[in-house]
Write a protein that holds these residues in place. Structure first.
Motif, PDB file in Angstrom:
ATOM      1  N   MET A   1       0.834  -1.207   0.000  1.00 46.51           N
ATOM      2  CA  MET A   1       0.000   0.000   0.000  1.00 46.51           C
ATOM      3  C   MET A   1       0.867   1.255   0.000  1.00 46.51           C
ATOM      4  N   ALA A   2       1.976   1.201   0.731  1.00 43.04           N
ATOM      5  CA  ALA A   2       2.896   2.342   0.747  1.00 43.04           C
ATOM      6  C   ALA A   2       3.585   2.501  -0.602  1.00 43.04           C
ATOM      7  N   LEU A   3       4.159   1.418  -1.115  1.00 39.27           N
ATOM      8  CA  LEU A   3       4.834   1.476  -2.413  1.00 39.27           C
ATOM      9  C   LEU A   3       3.845   1.815  -3.518  1.00 39.27           C
ATOM     10  N   GLY A   4       2.605   1.343  -3.363  1.00 37.13           N
ATOM     11  CA  GLY A   4       1.589   1.554  -4.375  1.00 37.13           C
ATOM     12  C   GLY A   4       1.183   2.998  -4.557  1.00 37.13           C
ATOM     13  N   ARG A   5       1.573   3.875  -3.653  1.00 42.59           N
ATOM     14  CA  ARG A   5       1.265   5.299  -3.830  1.00 42.59           C
ATOM     15  C   ARG A   5       2.031   5.882  -5.007  1.00 42.59           C
ATOM     16  N   ALA A   6       3.145   5.286  -5.354  1.00 39.65           N
ATOM     17  CA  ALA A   6       3.903   5.729  -6.527  1.00 39.65           C
ATOM     18  C   ALA A   6       3.321   5.076  -7.776  1.00 39.65           C
ATOM     19  N   SER A   7       3.785   5.508  -8.915  1.00 39.17           N
ATOM     20  CA  SER A   7       3.327   4.934 -10.177  1.00 39.17           C
ATOM     21  C   SER A   7       3.395   3.412 -10.140  1.00 39.17           C
TER      22      SER A   7
ATOM     23  N   ALA B   1      -3.631  -4.543  -2.720  1.00 32.90           N
ATOM     24  CA  ALA B   1      -2.998  -3.568  -1.827  1.00 32.90           C
ATOM     25  C   ALA B   1      -2.394  -2.417  -2.625  1.00 32.90           C
ATOM     26  N   SER B   2      -1.773  -2.735  -3.746  1.00 35.77           N
ATOM     27  CA  SER B   2      -1.194  -1.691  -4.592  1.00 35.77           C
ATOM     28  C   SER B   2      -2.272  -0.768  -5.143  1.00 35.77           C
ATOM     29  N   CYS B   3      -3.386  -1.341  -5.577  1.00 37.69           N
ATOM     30  CA  CYS B   3      -4.509  -0.531  -6.051  1.00 37.69           C
ATOM     31  C   CYS B   3      -4.994   0.408  -4.950  1.00 37.69           C
ATOM     32  N   THR B   4      -5.049  -0.102  -3.737  1.00 45.55           N
ATOM     33  CA  THR B   4      -5.518   0.698  -2.606  1.00 45.55           C
ATOM     34  C   THR B   4      -4.587   1.874  -2.335  1.00 45.55           C
ATOM     35  N   GLY B   5      -3.291   1.598  -2.310  1.00 42.17           N
ATOM     36  CA  GLY B   5      -2.328   2.670  -2.078  1.00 42.17           C
ATOM     37  C   GLY B   5      -2.396   3.751  -3.142  1.00 42.17           C
ATOM     38  N   PHE B   6      -2.539   3.337  -4.404  1.00 41.81           N
ATOM     39  CA  PHE B   6      -2.587   4.314  -5.493  1.00 41.81           C
ATOM     40  C   PHE B   6      -3.885   5.118  -5.423  1.00 41.81           C
ATOM     41  N   ALA B   7      -4.997   4.460  -5.074  1.00 40.80           N
ATOM     42  CA  ALA B   7      -6.263   5.181  -4.932  1.00 40.80           C
ATOM     43  C   ALA B   7      -6.160   6.244  -3.845  1.00 40.80           C
ATOM     44  N   GLU B   8      -5.487   5.926  -2.747  1.00 37.26           N
ATOM     45  CA  GLU B   8      -5.323   6.897  -1.669  1.00 37.26           C
ATOM     46  C   GLU B   8      -4.468   8.075  -2.122  1.00 37.26           C
ATOM     47  N   ARG B   9      -3.438   7.796  -2.905  1.00 35.64           N
ATOM     48  CA  ARG B   9      -2.626   8.891  -3.465  1.00 35.64           C
ATOM     49  C   ARG B   9      -3.465   9.771  -4.390  1.00 35.64           C
TER      50      ARG B   9
END
Length: 384
Positions: free
Chosen positions: A73-79, A249-257
């Motif tokens: 989720m943290a890494l997923g905030r980036a591209s 989890a990656s989708c979630t992090g990027f959505a939050e960004r």
């Protein structure tokens, strides 16, 4: 191994610093040059991100599923391109070896995957084989101590840079379905293996996909996963639960960004004499995106904890993948709408985000495949 809360918080904070100080500032360059700079890839290797899910005895971190999801989720905030770089090493590339490989195979291949010295690639899709993954046409004919592979794999992530391919090939030509498929570990320098031209894609520039071609490619018999024919498809299905959760989890992090960027723009963009965030219809879009992202986070972490507890989470993992991949598309679409005309212009990140997230609804099982699985499980009584 589950981390204690203090250690996990420190790890997530370290990843967030990498995201905010290095990855996000590099996104425009990566998209423009269609390449992740070597120095960034090296930093990710040094941090151990290629080995998140690989046990410590093989050189990785050996994170629990819940811990891995927090990191993703943290890494997923980036591209998403940065997740793609490590995705196969953390997911389907290493997990197939861990779940069904022999100890010798684990000792031989996992340390290189964990360190990032070897980039993994999972070769299942073919020109005529996508969602119908059991219909693999690539053949593997045994001749003494080797199997001779022939066929073409299509849209294979990381193919141009991969050092190790997990390849699904048919070892039993008399069995046209899943039971005739076996899984092989094929190294990059194997004669008869070649890589096609990287495809031009809608989004995620810097993450490369290409054909992988096998022409009388000799693979040692010792490289068939588990030293057993006919279980390759089952191996692939076993690793999907973890992979689908990591992608969710990656989708979630990027959505939050993206939500943060939507709110920031709505607070600064002035129309009719006030910020557009003061208009209720804009507030409604922000509220819907927040609710989507919050729901996704709860689903993913709940399912991850259940997996760590040893529960069967196959249906829930499919539900997470379905919801989260569709959810991030909705959030990205609302972000474009909130940005108005600017959201359609490539100078703004909103346009790139919209294109980048579209692939999430396709790989590791399309949304339609997830729906079929969930529906069958519920109707069959597998879910209560």
């Amino acid at each position: 191994m589950a981390l204690d809360l203090e250690t996990r918080t420190a790890l997530v904070d370290t990843v967030l610093r990498l995201v905010n100080e290095t990855l996000i500032p590099a996104e425009d360059r990566v998209a423009r040059e269609d390449a992740i700079p070597r120095e960034i890839a090296d930093i990710m290797r040094e941090m151990g991100l290629f080995g998140l899910s690989i046990p410590e005895e093989y050189g990785g971190m050996g994170l629990s599923m819940e811990d891995e999801c927090h990191v993703m989720m943290a890494l997923g905030r980036a591209s998403p391109v940065f997740r793609s770089l490590i995705g196969t090493n953390v997911g389907i590339g290493s997990q197939a070896i861990l779940i069904d490989g022999t100890e010798e195979q684990k000792q031989r291949f996992l340390p290189g995957l964990a360190s990032g010295e070897i980039v993994g690639s999972f070769a299942l899709t073919e020109p005529g084989v996508g969602s119908d993954a059991a219909s693999v046409r690539t053949t593997a004919r045994r001749e003494g101590d080797v199997y001779i592979l022939n066929g073409t794999k299509r849209y294979i992530t990381n193919a141009p840079t991969a050092g190790l391919f997990t390849v699904m090939a048919r070892t039993d030509p008399t069995n046209p379905r899943a039971g005739g498929v076996s899984a092989f570990l094929v190294e990059r320098n194997t004669p008869g293996l070649s890589i096609g031209k990287p495809e031009r894609k809608m989004g995620q520039q810097g993450a490369h996909v290409a054909d992988v071609i096998f022409e009388d490619c000799p693979v040692p018999a010792e490289n068939i996963i588990g030293l057993q024919e006919g279980v390759g498809y089952r191996t692939a299905m076993k690793v999907l639960d973890r992979g689908r959760l990591a992608i969710s989890a990656s989708c979630t992090g990027f959505a939050e960004r993206i939500l943060d960027e939507s709110a920031a723009y709505a607070n600064e963009r002035i129309q009719f004499g006030k910020p557009i965030g003061e208009f209720q219809l804009v507030q409604a879009m922000i509220a819907d995106s927040y609710t989507d992202a919050y729901t996704a986070r709860c689903m993913v972490l709940d399912t991850a904890r259940a997996r760590d507890a040893g529960e069967d989470i196959s249906t829930r993992a499919a539900a997470c993948k379905l919801f989260c991949s569709e959810m991030v598309g909705r959030v990205a679409d609302r972000n474009v709408q909130i940005h108005g005309g600017a959201g359609y212009i490539a100078d703004y990140a909103a346009e790139r985000h919209y294109r980048d997230v579209r692939i999430y609804r396709l790989y590791e099982g399309t949304s339609e495949i997830q729906r079929v699985k969930i529906g069958r499980d519920v109707l069959g009584g597998a879910v209560r």
